[in-house]
Design a protein around this motif. Structure first.
Motif, PDB file in Angstrom:
ATOM      1  N   PRO A 123       0.364  -0.938  -0.228  1.00 38.46           N
ATOM      2  CA  PRO A 123       0.033  -0.272  -0.254  1.00 38.46           C
ATOM      3  C   PRO A 123       0.856   1.533  -0.048  1.00 38.46           C
ATOM      4  CG  PRO A 123      -0.939  -1.849   1.516  1.00 38.46           C
ATOM      5  CD  PRO A 123       0.422  -1.842   1.424  1.00 38.46           C
ATOM      6  N   VAL A 124       1.904   1.107   0.496  1.00 37.52           N
ATOM      7  CA  VAL A 124       2.613   2.748   0.579  1.00 37.52           C
ATOM      8  C   VAL A 124       3.646   2.534  -0.605  1.00 37.52           C
ATOM      9  CG1 VAL A 124       4.617   4.018   2.063  1.00 37.52           C
ATOM     10  CG2 VAL A 124       2.839   2.110   3.113  1.00 37.52           C
ATOM     11  N   LEU A 125       4.162   1.833  -1.017  1.00 35.53           N
ATOM     12  CA  LEU A 125       4.365   2.174  -2.480  1.00 35.53           C
ATOM     13  C   LEU A 125       3.461   1.904  -3.546  1.00 35.53           C
ATOM     14  CD1 LEU A 125       8.243   0.480  -1.894  1.00 35.53           C
ATOM     15  CD2 LEU A 125       7.634   3.289  -1.541  1.00 35.53           C
ATOM     16  N   ASP A 126       2.967   1.404  -3.693  1.00 34.30           N
ATOM     17  CA  ASP A 126       2.270   0.734  -4.589  1.00 34.30           C
ATOM     18  C   ASP A 126       0.342   1.359  -4.759  1.00 34.30           C
ATOM     19  OD1 ASP A 126       3.411  -0.969  -5.602  1.00 34.30           O
ATOM     20  OD2 ASP A 126       2.751  -2.682  -4.906  1.00 34.30           O
ATOM     21  N   ARG A 156       9.320  -5.428  -9.097  1.00 31.37           N
ATOM     22  CA  ARG A 156       9.667  -4.400  -6.956  1.00 31.37           C
ATOM     23  C   ARG A 156      10.736  -5.128  -7.409  1.00 31.37           C
ATOM     24  NH1 ARG A 156       8.490  -0.371  -5.482  1.00 31.37           N
ATOM     25  NH2 ARG A 156       6.920  -0.791  -5.321  1.00 31.37           N
ATOM     26  N   LEU A 157      11.600  -6.073  -7.555  1.00 26.37           N
ATOM     27  CA  LEU A 157      12.539  -7.200  -7.177  1.00 26.37           C
ATOM     28  C   LEU A 157      13.408  -5.935  -8.269  1.00 26.37           C
ATOM     29  CD1 LEU A 157      14.786  -9.754  -6.886  1.00 26.37           C
ATOM     30  CD2 LEU A 157      14.542 -10.348  -9.067  1.00 26.37           C
ATOM     31  N   THR A 166      -0.094   1.452 -12.123  1.00 23.89           N
ATOM     32  CA  THR A 166      -0.371   1.212 -13.736  1.00 23.89           C
ATOM     33  C   THR A 166      -2.327   1.618 -13.836  1.00 23.89           C
ATOM     34  OG1 THR A 166      -1.193  -0.795 -11.977  1.00 23.89           O
ATOM     35  CG2 THR A 166       1.476  -1.232 -13.440  1.00 23.89           C
ATOM     36  N   TYR A 167      -2.528   1.725 -13.031  1.00 22.81           N
ATOM     37  CA  TYR A 167      -4.139   1.861 -13.352  1.00 22.81           C
ATOM     38  C   TYR A 167      -4.568   3.556 -12.378  1.00 22.81           C
ATOM     39  CZ  TYR A 167      -8.956   1.016 -12.550  1.00 22.81           C
ATOM     40  OH  TYR A 167     -10.582   1.798 -12.247  1.00 22.81           O
ATOM     41  N   HIS A 176      -2.802   3.540  -8.241  1.00 20.52           N
ATOM     42  CA  HIS A 176      -2.576   1.808  -7.793  1.00 20.52           C
ATOM     43  C   HIS A 176      -2.016   1.377  -8.323  1.00 20.52           C
ATOM     44  CE1 HIS A 176      -5.992   3.087  -4.933  1.00 20.52           C
ATOM     45  NE2 HIS A 176      -6.634   3.216  -6.116  1.00 20.52           N
ATOM     46  N   HIS A 177      -0.628   0.083  -7.970  1.00 22.01           N
ATOM     47  CA  HIS A 177      -0.032  -0.189  -9.259  1.00 22.01           C
ATOM     48  C   HIS A 177      -0.917  -2.288  -8.998  1.00 22.01           C
ATOM     49  CE1 HIS A 177       3.926  -2.590 -10.153  1.00 22.01           C
ATOM     50  NE2 HIS A 177       3.122  -2.964 -10.261  1.00 22.01           N
ATOM     51  N   ILE A 178      -1.435  -2.363  -9.830  1.00 16.81           N
ATOM     52  CA  ILE A 178      -2.504  -3.114  -9.497  1.00 16.81           C
ATOM     53  C   ILE A 178      -2.069  -4.259 -10.577  1.00 16.81           C
ATOM     54  CG2 ILE A 178      -4.190  -2.523  -8.139  1.00 16.81           C
ATOM     55  CD1 ILE A 178      -5.703  -2.323 -10.687  1.00 16.81           C
ATOM     56  N   ASP A 179      -1.250  -4.537 -11.614  1.00 12.55           N
ATOM     57  CA  ASP A 179      -1.057  -5.487 -12.336  1.00 12.55           C
ATOM     58  C   ASP A 179       0.487  -5.656 -12.554  1.00 12.55           C
ATOM     59  OD1 ASP A 179      -3.949  -5.012 -14.618  1.00 12.55           O
ATOM     60  OD2 ASP A 179      -2.372  -2.841 -13.668  1.00 12.55           O
TER      61      ASP A 179
END
Length: 235
Positions: A123-126, A156-157, A166-167, A176-179
């Motif tokens: 949640p903090v980064l994405d 993330r790696l 991504t959205y 949000h980053h959800i993909d």
């Protein structure tokens, strides 16, 4: 879009192809198409593989609701398993855990798992809001499921502390980053690059990986107890 990305293996979500009515896709660079469809033309996912990839299909598994497709085969001498998913926007955790378990039972060789999982893992980064729609316990269960499946988030790696999305949710006015794209943890050395591109024809952005198959690690030696030692008597 496929021509512009120059990708050789593509995961597509929300295709909305109706069962029995998948259009003929004649783009010449992609000779292998695999679909999961639904009778009402809702959801739908597809995997497209370019002619340049020497892929030989061994087995496939499709979701009757059109939310995932698994395929496994070989690329040259290497065995690979691919999973493309489009998670529902409710009860994502239970759905993803069940789908990961099914893929784990199906998969062999190098595992690549990707798609729209409809939840931000960090949640903090994405998420631009810094908050998750999930309670902490549910999010912890989801992280544990990916860890038990030995899957690593490739973007993330390579970008351990970066923020990118991504959205964009119009309803919540947040990014949000959800993909995501994941790979088996034993093969992370194959990952040469991971990128989140601009939004084009969709309200989601492209997520891509560059994988170098020639960098596969050598077969790892596994220690095994010499059982004859248990039968020896000592004096």
């Amino acid at each position: 879009m496929l021509r512009k990305t120059k990708a050789t293996i593509c995961f597509l979500q929300q295709t909305h192809f109706k069962t029995g009515r998948v259009p003929r896709l004649s783009y010449s660079l992609f000779s292998s198409w695999h679909h999961s469809t639904h009778s009402s033309a809702s959801s739908g996912v597809s995997i497209a593989i370019a002619k340049s990839v020497l892929f030989m299909l061994m087995e496939s598994c499709v979701d009757p609701e059109g939310r995932y497709i698994f395929i496994k085969g070989t690329i040259g001498p290497v065995k690979v398993s691919l999973a493309n998913v489009y998670a529902p926007n409710k009860k994502q955790v239970s759905w993803l855990i069940n789908t990961l378990q099914e893929f784990h039972a199906f998969a062999e060789g190098i595992c690549i798992f990707g798609g729209d999982i409809n939840v931000s893992l960090d949640p903090v980064l994405d998420s631009s809001s810094g908050k998750s729609v999930l309670v902490q316990r549910a999010l912890g269960c989801l992280h544990k499921a990916f860890e038990e499946s030995r899957l690593v988030d490739t973007w993330r790696l390579l970008n351990p502390s970066s923020k990118d999305y991504t959205y964009f949710s119009v309803v919540h006015n947040h990014f949000h980053h959800i993909d995501y794209l994941f790979i088996s943890n034993h093969y992370v050395k194959m990952v040469q690059g991971a990128d989140i591109g601009p939004s084009t024809i969709s309200d989601h952005t492209d997520v891509s990986d560059s994988l170098l198959f020639s960098s596969l690690p050598e077969k790892q030696w596994t220690w095994r107890l010499n059982e004859t030692l248990l039968k020896k008597q000592t004096y």
